[in-house]
Structure formats: structure tokens, C-alpha cells
Design a protein around this motif. Structure first.
Motif, PDB file in Angstrom:
ATOM      1  N   GLY A  33       0.814  -1.204   0.000  1.00 40.22           N
ATOM      2  CA  GLY A  33       0.000   0.000   0.000  1.00 40.22           C
ATOM      3  C   GLY A  33       0.854   1.262   0.000  1.00 40.22           C
ATOM      4  O   GLY A  33       2.054   1.236   0.270  1.00 40.22           O
ATOM      5  N   GLN A  34       0.203   2.351  -0.289  1.00 37.87           N
ATOM      6  CA  GLN A  34       0.878   3.655  -0.380  1.00 37.87           C
ATOM      7  C   GLN A  34       1.603   4.021   0.910  1.00 37.87           C
ATOM      8  O   GLN A  34       2.745   4.475   0.884  1.00 37.87           O
ATOM      9  CB  GLN A  34      -0.156   4.723  -0.717  1.00 37.87           C
ATOM     10  CG  GLN A  34       0.343   6.136  -0.587  1.00 37.87           C
ATOM     11  CD  GLN A  34      -0.790   7.122  -0.663  1.00 37.87           C
ATOM     12  OE1 GLN A  34      -1.685   6.979  -1.462  1.00 37.87           O
ATOM     13  NE2 GLN A  34      -0.742   8.135   0.184  1.00 37.87           N
ATOM     14  N   LYS A  35       0.975   3.811   2.058  1.00 39.92           N
ATOM     15  CA  LYS A  35       1.578   4.182   3.343  1.00 39.92           C
ATOM     16  C   LYS A  35       2.844   3.371   3.606  1.00 39.92           C
ATOM     17  O   LYS A  35       3.857   3.923   4.045  1.00 39.92           O
ATOM     18  CB  LYS A  35       0.560   3.992   4.481  1.00 39.92           C
ATOM     19  CG  LYS A  35       1.103   4.294   5.855  1.00 39.92           C
ATOM     20  CD  LYS A  35       1.370   5.769   6.051  1.00 39.92           C
ATOM     21  CE  LYS A  35       1.726   6.057   7.495  1.00 39.92           C
ATOM     22  NZ  LYS A  35       2.908   6.884   7.636  1.00 39.92           N
ATOM     23  N   ALA A  36       2.800   2.080   3.323  1.00 36.87           N
ATOM     24  CA  ALA A  36       3.980   1.233   3.517  1.00 36.87           C
ATOM     25  C   ALA A  36       5.113   1.679   2.593  1.00 36.87           C
ATOM     26  O   ALA A  36       6.282   1.730   3.011  1.00 36.87           O
ATOM     27  CB  ALA A  36       3.638  -0.230   3.264  1.00 36.87           C
ATOM     28  N   LEU A  37       4.778   2.042   1.362  1.00 39.25           N
ATOM     29  CA  LEU A  37       5.800   2.518   0.428  1.00 39.25           C
ATOM     30  C   LEU A  37       6.345   3.876   0.862  1.00 39.25           C
ATOM     31  O   LEU A  37       7.548   4.132   0.767  1.00 39.25           O
ATOM     32  CB  LEU A  37       5.228   2.595  -0.991  1.00 39.25           C
ATOM     33  CG  LEU A  37       4.954   1.235  -1.627  1.00 39.25           C
ATOM     34  CD1 LEU A  37       4.158   1.398  -2.914  1.00 39.25           C
ATOM     35  CD2 LEU A  37       6.262   0.503  -1.881  1.00 39.25           C
ATOM     36  N   PHE A  43       9.426   9.098   2.700  1.00 40.55           N
ATOM     37  CA  PHE A  43       8.742  10.258   2.119  1.00 40.55           C
ATOM     38  C   PHE A  43       7.672  10.868   3.021  1.00 40.55           C
ATOM     39  O   PHE A  43       6.970  11.781   2.611  1.00 40.55           O
ATOM     40  CB  PHE A  43       8.079   9.887   0.788  1.00 40.55           C
ATOM     41  CG  PHE A  43       9.030   9.824  -0.376  1.00 40.55           C
ATOM     42  CD1 PHE A  43      10.167  10.593  -0.435  1.00 40.55           C
ATOM     43  CD2 PHE A  43       8.751   8.985  -1.444  1.00 40.55           C
ATOM     44  CE1 PHE A  43      11.026  10.539  -1.521  1.00 40.55           C
ATOM     45  CE2 PHE A  43       9.604   8.926  -2.537  1.00 40.55           C
ATOM     46  CZ  PHE A  43      10.742   9.698  -2.574  1.00 40.55           C
ATOM     47  N   ALA A  44       7.521  10.395   4.240  1.00 45.15           N
ATOM     48  CA  ALA A  44       6.503  10.958   5.128  1.00 45.15           C
ATOM     49  C   ALA A  44       6.829  12.419   5.423  1.00 45.15           C
ATOM     50  O   ALA A  44       7.939  12.746   5.827  1.00 45.15           O
ATOM     51  CB  ALA A  44       6.414  10.163   6.420  1.00 45.15           C
ATOM     52  N   LEU A  45       5.866  13.282   5.188  1.00 42.97           N
ATOM     53  CA  LEU A  45       6.061  14.718   5.433  1.00 42.97           C
ATOM     54  C   LEU A  45       5.506  15.145   6.791  1.00 42.97           C
ATOM     55  O   LEU A  45       5.689  16.293   7.193  1.00 42.97           O
ATOM     56  CB  LEU A  45       5.381  15.530   4.317  1.00 42.97           C
ATOM     57  CG  LEU A  45       5.920  15.278   2.910  1.00 42.97           C
ATOM     58  CD1 LEU A  45       5.077  16.033   1.879  1.00 42.97           C
ATOM     59  CD2 LEU A  45       7.373  15.687   2.817  1.00 42.97           C
ATOM     60  N   ASN A  46       4.803  14.238   7.454  1.00 45.94           N
ATOM     61  CA  ASN A  46       4.217  14.515   8.770  1.00 45.94           C
ATOM     62  C   ASN A  46       3.317  15.743   8.758  1.00 45.94           C
ATOM     63  O   ASN A  46       3.424  16.615   9.612  1.00 45.94           O
ATOM     64  CB  ASN A  46       5.313  14.633   9.835  1.00 45.94           C
ATOM     65  CG  ASN A  46       6.121  13.361   9.932  1.00 45.94           C
ATOM     66  OD1 ASN A  46       5.563  12.272   9.989  1.00 45.94           O
ATOM     67  ND2 ASN A  46       7.433  13.491   9.912  1.00 45.94           N
ATOM     68  N   LEU A  47       2.442  15.794   7.775  1.00 44.08           N
ATOM     69  CA  LEU A  47       1.468  16.864   7.660  1.00 44.08           C
ATOM     70  C   LEU A  47       0.086  16.280   7.942  1.00 44.08           C
ATOM     71  O   LEU A  47      -0.453  15.547   7.110  1.00 44.08           O
ATOM     72  CB  LEU A  47       1.485  17.474   6.256  1.00 44.08           C
ATOM     73  CG  LEU A  47       2.793  18.107   5.815  1.00 44.08           C
ATOM     74  CD1 LEU A  47       2.743  18.458   4.333  1.00 44.08           C
ATOM     75  CD2 LEU A  47       3.082  19.344   6.639  1.00 44.08           C
ATOM     76  N   PRO A  48      -0.485  16.572   9.094  1.00 46.56           N
ATOM     77  CA  PRO A  48      -1.802  16.015   9.412  1.00 46.56           C
ATOM     78  C   PRO A  48      -2.798  16.287   8.283  1.00 46.56           C
ATOM     79  O   PRO A  48      -2.845  17.380   7.734  1.00 46.56           O
ATOM     80  CB  PRO A  48      -2.203  16.747  10.688  1.00 46.56           C
ATOM     81  CG  PRO A  48      -0.910  17.210  11.286  1.00 46.56           C
ATOM     82  CD  PRO A  48       0.003  17.477  10.121  1.00 46.56           C
ATOM     83  N   GLU A  49      -3.552  15.263   7.932  1.00 46.56           N
ATOM     84  CA  GLU A  49      -4.585  15.299   6.908  1.00 46.56           C
ATOM     85  C   GLU A  49      -4.050  15.390   5.482  1.00 46.56           C
ATOM     86  O   GLU A  49      -4.814  15.239   4.538  1.00 46.56           O
ATOM     87  CB  GLU A  49      -5.583  16.435   7.157  1.00 46.56           C
ATOM     88  CG  GLU A  49      -6.332  16.300   8.463  1.00 46.56           C
ATOM     89  CD  GLU A  49      -7.342  17.398   8.670  1.00 46.56           C
ATOM     90  OE1 GLU A  49      -7.991  17.797   7.678  1.00 46.56           O
ATOM     91  OE2 GLU A  49      -7.481  17.854   9.809  1.00 46.56           O
ATOM     92  N   TYR A  50      -2.774  15.674   5.278  1.00 44.93           N
ATOM     93  CA  TYR A  50      -2.238  15.820   3.930  1.00 44.93           C
ATOM     94  C   TYR A  50      -1.102  14.852   3.629  1.00 44.93           C
ATOM     95  O   TYR A  50      -0.648  14.770   2.507  1.00 44.93           O
ATOM     96  CB  TYR A  50      -1.749  17.259   3.695  1.00 44.93           C
ATOM     97  CG  TYR A  50      -2.861  18.258   3.820  1.00 44.93           C
ATOM     98  CD1 TYR A  50      -3.784  18.419   2.797  1.00 44.93           C
ATOM     99  CD2 TYR A  50      -3.013  19.009   4.967  1.00 44.93           C
ATOM    100  CE1 TYR A  50      -4.830  19.312   2.909  1.00 44.93           C
ATOM    101  CE2 TYR A  50      -4.044  19.913   5.099  1.00 44.93           C
ATOM    102  CZ  TYR A  50      -4.950  20.066   4.065  1.00 44.93           C
ATOM    103  OH  TYR A  50      -5.974  20.948   4.192  1.00 44.93           O
TER     104      TYR A  50
END
Length: 89
Positions: A33-37, A43-50
Motif C-alpha cells: 500500500g501507499q503508506k507502507a511505500l 517520504f513521510a512529510l508529517n502533515l496532518p490530513e495531507y
């Protein structure tokens, strides 16, 4: 300074290289899934909701290029894997 397109190409290359290192993302794999990738590529930007839009955009671009396949297209929780197509130069 690198152009915006050069930076996008670098990020797409990084995502492809990350997927190549994950057995689930092999052309015959179950996909991830996208989150695992996103987590695997850092690439996590740690932007709530975005959070996730950046990785999702890269995956859509790579799918349109034929380098990544979306498993279960049309479903919300897609998984992605490599198509086996040779990377662009």
C-alpha cells in the motif's frame, strides 16, 4: 540548483529503487500500500490530513508511465508493484 522536474525525477527514481528492494513489489508480488511505500522510501512529510499526497502523486505518475501497476484499480486501498518495464534513462 536542480529544476523542479529534475527533483521529481529523482524522487520517482528513489521510489522505484525502494520498490525494487521490497519482495512484495516484484512484478509477481502481492504489492504494498501507499503508506507502507511512503514509510519505506522515507517520504513521510508529517502533515496532518495531507500526508501521503506526495507519495500518491509519484505512484500515479509511475503508473501512467507503465513502470508501476496499481493492483485493485478503482479501490481505495490499492496496492502497488513494479511492472518489470525497464526504467527510463
Amino acid at each position: 540548483m536542480a529544476s523542479g522536474q529534475a527533483l521529481i525525477d529523482l524522487c520517482k527514481r528513489h521510489l522505484i529503487e525502494t520498490m525494487q528492494s521490497l519482495p512484495e513489489c516484484a512484478p509477481d508480488g502481492a504489492g504494498l500500500g501507499q503508506k507502507a511505500l511512503e514509510d519505506a522510501a522515507g517520504f513521510a512529510l508529517n502533515l496532518p490530513e495531507y500526508d501521503g499526497y506526495f507519495t500518491w502523486s509519484l505512484l500515479v505518475a509511475l503508473t501512467l508511465e507503465g513502470r508501476v501497476e496499481a493492483i485493485q484499480p478503482g479501490k481505495r486501498n490499492k496496492k502497488y508493484r513494479l511492472t518489470g518495464q525497464a526504467p527510463s534513462p
